[in-house]
Design a protein around this motif. Sequence first.
Motif, PDB file in Angstrom:
ATOM      1  N   LEU A 139      -6.146  -7.445  -4.442  1.00 56.92           N
ATOM      2  CA  LEU A 139      -6.803  -6.232  -4.819  1.00 56.92           C
ATOM      3  C   LEU A 139      -7.856  -6.361  -6.193  1.00 56.92           C
ATOM      4  N   PRO A 140      -9.201  -6.154  -5.596  1.00 61.04           N
ATOM      5  CA  PRO A 140     -10.011  -6.518  -6.561  1.00 61.04           C
ATOM      6  C   PRO A 140     -10.100  -5.501  -8.068  1.00 61.04           C
ATOM      7  N   ALA A 141     -10.104  -6.071  -9.121  1.00 55.59           N
ATOM      8  CA  ALA A 141     -10.211  -4.988 -10.325  1.00 55.59           C
ATOM      9  C   ALA A 141     -10.943  -3.949 -10.191  1.00 55.59           C
TER      10      ALA A 141
ATOM     11  N   ALA B  27      -7.916  -2.818   0.355  1.00 55.84           N
ATOM     12  CA  ALA B  27      -7.848  -2.991  -0.932  1.00 55.84           C
ATOM     13  C   ALA B  27      -7.909  -1.851  -1.729  1.00 55.84           C
ATOM     14  N   LEU B  28      -6.973  -0.655  -1.594  1.00 57.57           N
ATOM     15  CA  LEU B  28      -7.103   0.411  -2.467  1.00 57.57           C
ATOM     16  C   LEU B  28      -5.965   0.385  -3.463  1.00 57.57           C
ATOM     17  N   PRO B  29      -6.062   0.469  -4.864  1.00 53.86           N
ATOM     18  CA  PRO B  29      -4.958   0.383  -5.529  1.00 53.86           C
ATOM     19  C   PRO B  29      -3.697   1.525  -5.278  1.00 53.86           C
ATOM     20  N   ALA B  30      -2.659   1.210  -5.052  1.00 50.04           N
ATOM     21  CA  ALA B  30      -1.602   2.382  -4.879  1.00 50.04           C
ATOM     22  C   ALA B  30      -1.405   3.170  -6.146  1.00 50.04           C
ATOM     23  N   GLY B  31      -1.388   2.796  -7.016  1.00 45.07           N
ATOM     24  CA  GLY B  31      -1.193   3.522  -8.442  1.00 45.07           C
ATOM     25  C   GLY B  31       0.263   3.882  -8.510  1.00 45.07           C
ATOM     26  N   LEU B  32       0.698   5.219  -9.147  1.00 44.70           N
ATOM     27  CA  LEU B  32       1.802   5.462  -9.425  1.00 44.70           C
ATOM     28  C   LEU B  32       2.272   6.696  -8.531  1.00 44.70           C
TER      29      LEU B  32
END
Length: 479
Positions: A52-54, A286-291
């Motif tokens: 996952l890219p920043a 590559a999508l951040p899942a988050g909380l």
Amino acid sequence: MKPLIKTAPTLLAAALLSACSLAPTYQRPSAPVADAYPQDTAGAAARTSVTLPASAASAVDTGWRSFFADTRLQQLIAAALEHNRDLRTAVLRMDEARALYDVQSADRLPNLNASASVARAKTPAFLSSSGHSTVGKRYDAGLAISAFELDFFGRVKSLSDAALASYLATEEARQAAQISLVAQVAQAYYTERAYAEQLALAQQTYAARSRTYQLTQQRAEVGASSRLDLRSAETLMETARAAALSLARQRAQAENALTLLVGQNQPSTSTSGALPDQRQLDAMSALPAGLPSELLARRPDIRAAEQRLKAATANIGAARAAFFPRISLTTSLGSSSPSLGGLFDSGSGSWSFAPQLSLPIFDAGRNRANLSLAETRKNIAVADYEKTIQTAFREVADALAARDYLGEQVQAQNSIVEAQADRLKLLQLRFEQGIASSLDVLDAQRELFSAQQTLVQVRQQRSGSAVDLYRALGGGLQP
């Protein structure tokens, strides 16, 4: 009566500006899910394959045109957003809810009506002071406020708040329908593309096996091959033909499903692109899942469930206000005259002021039952809100698990295909040298075909998992 007329504006202002509300103070229920998505050691190796890219943007900030690179798919999604009948129904439901809110909120302001009337009446002689029968006329014109409720206990305000929350819930439901439609079109498109790839493989395999069968038939005629070899080659050829026919049917049905989602006939997708390759899939995943807590703000279906909960809470206030007195006001101001020409002459002014107080004393338990009903519906809305959160949590967790494992599965299946292709090549060389039998070659051809079909299916599943993750995280609204 004149002092009452003078106080009427004061009563109206008090009702409009200082109406209290007996609805419970709304508090958002706590999310009944864990603070983080499930992690497991078994998928740790798979997770390392998707970096996952920043700078990876959240799904909400990624428009569907940016997420889906296929030009044909972009055209289909745009057409579906314009022509899909389910989405059109959702928009009309939103318009319906907005109109209902406008109707309900109008009750918070007095309705001012202009009126004009004429009346003729005959008075018999024995009732007339002159001893003669008379015919009287009366002309009236003026402005009137009819049965306006002074909302001291917030009944009308609570009903208006409930209507507003219902409208907002419908708006969120429309957005949820749009996100779902984008995902459904993408899934249907990738399914059709997978069938197209499998069909092409089946047709190529059938062509190759037809040549093998013809060669085996020629060898059998001169005694170089046995009847068993001929029947085995024929079986494999017909198997490939049956698979091609089945895949052609499935592809046609997938195109029909896509047409239904789009809402209008589309040009054939035969010239469309293939399934996303490994690089594209990695970028899509590559999508951040988050909380999990962030889903409360991302997912419109969760926001819609919360608005329904707010509407149910407001209805409790209306049910409570039914236990208190209801004060309504009817008043008019105008002019009256026995002749039409003197209707607006000096001294013809008239007015009326009729406040009404209604206090429930005995209603056979109706108000209490309505309050119990409102409270029960609020508890149902709480359960629905919590279930919606749990469902969203599960969808994201499933999509993350699919992202972790399907990437590795695609690589593993691709290795199987390469190994089977190399095995077939070696067996063909051995067969030409007289070392291996034709049955070994046919078996290798069958296993290679099966491995290729499975690879396409796994790639299609991974494409679908990327779409599922995008949808589950609340993406799809921005163009």
